[in-house]
Design a protein around this motif. Structure first.
Motif, short mmCIF file in Angstrom:
data_model
loop_
_atom_site.label_atom_id
_atom_site.label_comp_id
_atom_site.label_asym_id
_atom_site.label_seq_id
_atom_site.Cartn_x
_atom_site.Cartn_y
_atom_site.Cartn_z
N GLY A 174 31.64 65.94 -62.65
CA GLY A 174 30.33 65.79 -62.01
C GLY A 174 30.44 65.87 -60.49
N ILE A 175 29.37 66.32 -59.87
CA ILE A 175 29.34 66.43 -58.40
C ILE A 175 28.11 65.70 -57.88
CG2 ILE A 175 29.09 68.01 -56.46
CD1 ILE A 175 30.53 70.11 -58.05
N CYS A 176 28.29 64.82 -56.90
CA CYS A 176 27.16 64.17 -56.24
C CYS A 176 26.83 65.00 -55.00
CB CYS A 176 27.51 62.75 -55.83
SG CYS A 176 27.86 61.70 -57.23
N HIS A 177 25.72 65.73 -55.03
CA HIS A 177 25.41 66.63 -53.92
C HIS A 177 24.80 65.92 -52.73
CE1 HIS A 177 26.47 70.50 -55.70
NE2 HIS A 177 26.16 69.93 -56.83
N SER A 178 24.27 64.75 -52.97
CA SER A 178 23.76 63.98 -51.85
C SER A 178 23.61 62.53 -52.30
CB SER A 178 22.41 64.54 -51.38
OG SER A 178 22.08 63.96 -50.13
N PHE A 179 23.21 61.69 -51.35
CA PHE A 179 22.89 60.30 -51.68
C PHE A 179 21.60 59.94 -50.98
CE2 PHE A 179 27.34 60.63 -52.55
CZ PHE A 179 27.51 59.85 -53.68
N ARG B 70 22.05 55.89 -54.07
CA ARG B 70 22.23 56.52 -55.38
C ARG B 70 22.46 58.01 -55.23
NH1 ARG B 70 18.12 54.18 -59.76
NH2 ARG B 70 16.55 54.57 -58.19
N CYS B 71 23.24 58.52 -56.17
CA CYS B 71 23.70 59.90 -56.09
C CYS B 71 22.61 60.88 -56.52
CB CYS B 71 24.93 60.01 -56.97
SG CYS B 71 25.09 61.48 -57.92
N VAL B 72 22.57 62.04 -55.87
CA VAL B 72 21.69 63.13 -56.31
C VAL B 72 22.59 64.22 -56.86
CG1 VAL B 72 19.91 64.77 -55.67
CG2 VAL B 72 20.09 62.61 -54.44
N SER B 73 22.58 64.36 -58.16
CA SER B 73 23.44 65.36 -58.77
C SER B 73 22.61 66.43 -59.46
CB SER B 73 24.34 64.65 -59.79
OG SER B 73 25.18 65.56 -60.40
N LEU B 74 21.48 66.02 -59.99
CA LEU B 74 20.63 66.93 -60.75
C LEU B 74 19.24 66.99 -60.13
CD1 LEU B 74 21.54 65.58 -64.31
CD2 LEU B 74 22.51 67.57 -63.15
N LEU B 75 18.53 68.07 -60.39
CA LEU B 75 17.11 68.11 -60.08
C LEU B 75 16.43 67.29 -61.17
CD1 LEU B 75 14.57 69.23 -58.66
CD2 LEU B 75 14.70 71.20 -60.20
N LYS B 76 15.94 66.11 -60.79
CA LYS B 76 15.39 65.18 -61.78
C LYS B 76 13.89 65.14 -61.63
CE LYS B 76 16.66 60.90 -61.18
NZ LYS B 76 17.55 59.74 -61.23
N ILE B 77 13.19 65.76 -62.56
CA ILE B 77 11.73 65.86 -62.46
C ILE B 77 11.09 65.69 -63.84
CG2 ILE B 77 11.49 67.30 -60.39
CD1 ILE B 77 11.60 69.73 -62.18
N LEU B 78 9.79 65.44 -63.81
CA LEU B 78 9.03 65.48 -65.05
C LEU B 78 8.36 66.85 -65.13
CD1 LEU B 78 7.11 62.07 -65.24
CD2 LEU B 78 9.45 62.61 -65.90
N LEU B 79 8.19 67.33 -66.35
CA LEU B 79 7.42 68.56 -66.55
C LEU B 79 5.96 68.27 -66.19
CD1 LEU B 79 7.73 71.44 -67.56
CD2 LEU B 79 7.17 70.62 -69.85
N THR B 80 5.48 67.11 -66.61
CA THR B 80 4.16 66.65 -66.18
C THR B 80 4.14 65.13 -66.19
OG1 THR B 80 1.80 66.56 -66.71
CG2 THR B 80 3.29 66.76 -68.57
N ASN B 81 3.29 64.54 -65.33
CA ASN B 81 3.13 63.09 -65.41
C ASN B 81 1.77 62.72 -66.00
OD1 ASN B 81 1.66 63.81 -63.16
ND2 ASN B 81 2.22 61.99 -61.98
#
Lengths: 403, 275
Positions: free
Chosen positions: A42-47, A52-63
């Motif tokens: 795994g790679i932590c691309h930012s914090f 907390r680490c940002v490794s993935l694009l973490k989104i909802l398809l819809t809220n």
């Protein structure tokens, strides 16, 4: 609505799910091939400023969501801005941020729209487009909608590296009270479906992979009155029954327009931290939940769970580092699994001395009272656990003062 | 005292170290020089290259550890390596283990080099470029240690047949989709290309970064531990951090919503009547 506005809303709506791991997928790459993406460690691309680490694009398809889970910012009675991505928009965003090397993949979840099946179909469609049309070999984590058709879960597992179903709350009664549309049976059925499919391909080299990075879940801590004893036992039973890779603990953090059923207090971050430490001891050190917390109540906040266990079990200490089994050395507070291996490696060359531990960067203030080396015996060997505990306790977290 | 200069990296040092080892020169009698130390031309000797056929053998694993540690940029980097080589050659295997005084320093350097490779994989940001004779993507990165040549293979796996260029203030690598062209000294035009600005392309990423942060959990200490302040200028989101920290302290901590989202009108959802 512009794409960037949707992104702002749907990332904000997704951030309460804490998992961001991009590890555990089989090593693969695109060198010399069409398509794009690789997977491996795994790679932590930012914090973010919460550390907390940002490794993935973490989104909802819809809220947009038909459910009314009280602890959730996206519940239908919540007065939050709403947005919806098309599957193609999610694909384009993922690929763009991936090529820029901002993320290592996608973690996609969604509010429930129309039905569990329809929502799950949409999530699977995003993963399918990425894998089949764009030959994307990066990491994909899909949230699984409980009560979705097992056939859809099966498809999801063919595209995704990891699937997760959130257990949400540590006790069944809390789930009934705070998440009226969800059922324990539905959640466990989805976990069971994933486990069953994993078992079906285990040891079958030629079978198509099914969620090779395993399944995980998330439990919210502090939204109800469940204690750590219950939480750790729930986790232990989930690890055993469904072979989960991880249980994530999410300190309940106050949401806008909070309903009266959930606390409007600062997230219990230190408690969350202790739970992660205890969870790590269960996964990596062979501790059982009942060893870490023998009776109802919470983990100590002023000392870590390993130290707490050692103080309760003084009869097993001090451990002679020149003789003891590595598994017992790893149970000494302040000495981890890696250091235990290194001690074992070094003592084949010569006797272990106190200075060696400093160079191995063991936490000697913690380990000191529990070990014996060629040139050292603890002075506190006979001192009482209570006094030791006072000496070793951590200062209260600075976080509290902010409120 | 022998005064020996290393100007060709690890391979050069290894040759010279072998010669000294062969001649039986103990570590205390060698003063190593390289580009990080002021030249002392009068004292430095031109060392004869090692003559093969010597009996001295050192396990390959130890040489690999030394090679890795040689990437750590510090003025005295060669002396430690020679001391360990000397001790291992005399049969003291503990010299390369983490619990040993020399070995622990060796492993500290190896760990720092590994961390730097990881930072490069994680924090480098590609800017799309493309066009005739230009790479599809470019990036500028300033690693603290000498890791670009071992770290760059990762991006060939990641980017498929795309071509890309990475330059640092020292070296650079151009991958054309099939082959790597690594230069220990990056040409000026590579360095200029690599620093192509991309203010608009970063907008989506910055919006994401702002929104995915939960201000109720603000924790500057944990942030600095994982992303030391010196790296904030390496990544575009770094310039958002001070403002986000202040905002979180000024009361955004009451709930987790990003200010950009809370200013928008909300919408409650009504269930349709069941038929």
């Amino acid at each position: 609505m512009q794409l960037i506005d949707k992104l702002s809303i749907l990332a904000d709506a997704a951030k309460y799910d804490v998992s961001c791991a991009s590890s555990g997928a089989p090593r693969r790459g695109s060198k010399g091939q069409s398509g794009i993406g690789s997977a491996g460690p795994g790679i932590c691309h930012s914090f973010t400023p919460d550390g907390r680490c940002v490794s993935l694009l973490k989104i909802l398809l819809t809220n947009f969501c038909l459910y009314d889970c009280q602890y959730c910012v996206n519940r239908r009675s919540s007065d939050v801005p709403r947005a919806r991505f098309s599957p193609e928009e999610v694909v384009a965003l993922t690929l763009d941020l991936y090529r820029r090397n901002c993320v290592s993949g996608l973690f996609l979840s969604s509010g429930i729209i129309r039905s569990a099946d329809y929502t799950m179909e949409q999530l699977v469609e995003v993963a399918r487009l990425l894998r089949e049309v764009h030959e994307f070999r990066g990491y994909i984590h899909l949230k699984t909608i409980p009560d979705a058709d097992p056939a859809l879960i099966e498809q999801a597992g063919q595209y995704a590296d990891r699937l997760s179903v959130n257990i949400e709350l540590p006790s069944d009664t809390s789930l009934v009270r705070l998440a009226p549309e969800k059922t324990v049976a539905g959640i466990q059925r989805a976990m069971g479906t994933i486990r069953y499919r994993q078992q079906a391909v285990e040891g079958e080299a030629r079978a198509p992979a099914f969620a090779p990075a395993g399944q995980s879940t998330q439990m919210i801590v502090g939204a109800d009155d469940s204690d750590d004893h219950r939480i750790l036992h729930t986790s232990q039973s989930l690890y055993r029954r469904f072979r989960l890779k991880r249980v994530y603990y999410s300190a309940f953090s106050p949401i806008p327009h909070s309903p009266a059923t959930v606390p409007q207090a600062a997230p219990p971050l230190l408690r969350e931290h202790r739970l992660y430490q205890a969870d790590f001891l269960m996964r990596g050190y062979g501790f059982r939940a009942e060893e870490l917390l023998g009776k109802p109540g919470n983990l100590a906040l002023d000392i870590d769970p390993k130290l707490a266990w050692a103080l309760e079990h003084r009869e097993q200490f001090p451990v002679d580092l020149n003789r003891a089994e590595p598994s017992l050395i790893a149970r000494v507070p302040g000495i981890g699994v890696l250091s235990a291996q290194r001690i074992e490696q070094l003592r084949r060359q010569r006797k272990i001395r106190y200075e060696d531990l400093r160079r191995l960067r063991c936490a000697l203030d913690k380990a000191g009272p529990f070990i014996v080396t060629a040139d050292y015996r603890p002075r506190q060997d006979s001192s009482e656990s209570l006094r030791l505990r006072q000496q070793l306790a951590e200062r209260p977290a600075q976080q509290m003062a902010l409120w | 005292m022998r005064c020996v200069r290393v100007d060709g990296g690890f391979a050069d040092w290894r040759d010279k170290a072998r010669t000294l080892l062969h001649e039986g020169v103990p570590p205390a009698l060698v003063s190593w020089r390289d580009e990080l130390m002021p030249a002392d031309l009068f004292a430095e000797e031109a060392l004869a290259r090692y003559a093969p056929g010597s009996q001295v053998t050192v396990p390959r694993q130890v040489l690999e550890l030394l090679e890795r540690a040689a990437r750590f940029r510090v003025a005295e980097r060669w002396a430690l390596l020679y001391r360990i080589l000397w001790r291992v050659a005399l049969g003291d295997a503990a010299a390369a283990l983490p619990g040993d005084p020399d070995g622990s320093e060796l492993h500290l350097r190896i760990k720092a080099v590994g961390r730097e490779i990881h930072q490069l994989h994680a924090l480098l940001r590609f800017v799309p470029l493309g066009g005739a004779g230009l790479p599809d993507y470019v990036a500028w990165f300033e690693p603290e240690h000498e890791v670009l040549d071992v770290a760059c293979g990762h991006f060939a796996e990641r980017m498929g047949r795309h071509s890309w260029l990475i330059a640092t203030s020292r070296d650079g690598v151009w991958y054309d989709g099939e082959r790597f062209d690594y230069r220990a000294e990056a040409p000026d035009e590579w360095q200029t290309l690599a620093r192509t600005p991309d203010p608009e392309g970063q907008a989506l990423w910055l919006a994401y970064y702002r929104s995915t942060f939960n201000p109720t959990r603000v924790n500057p200490q944990a942030l600095r531990q994982h992303l030391p302040q010196r790296l904030w200028q390496q990544v575009p989101e770094g310039r958002l951090i001070p403002a986000l920290l202040v905002q979180a302290r000024m009361g955004a901590q009451r709930d987790g919503q990003a200010p950009e989202v809370s200013v928008r009108p909300g919408k409650r959802i009504r269930l349709r009547q069941q038929d």
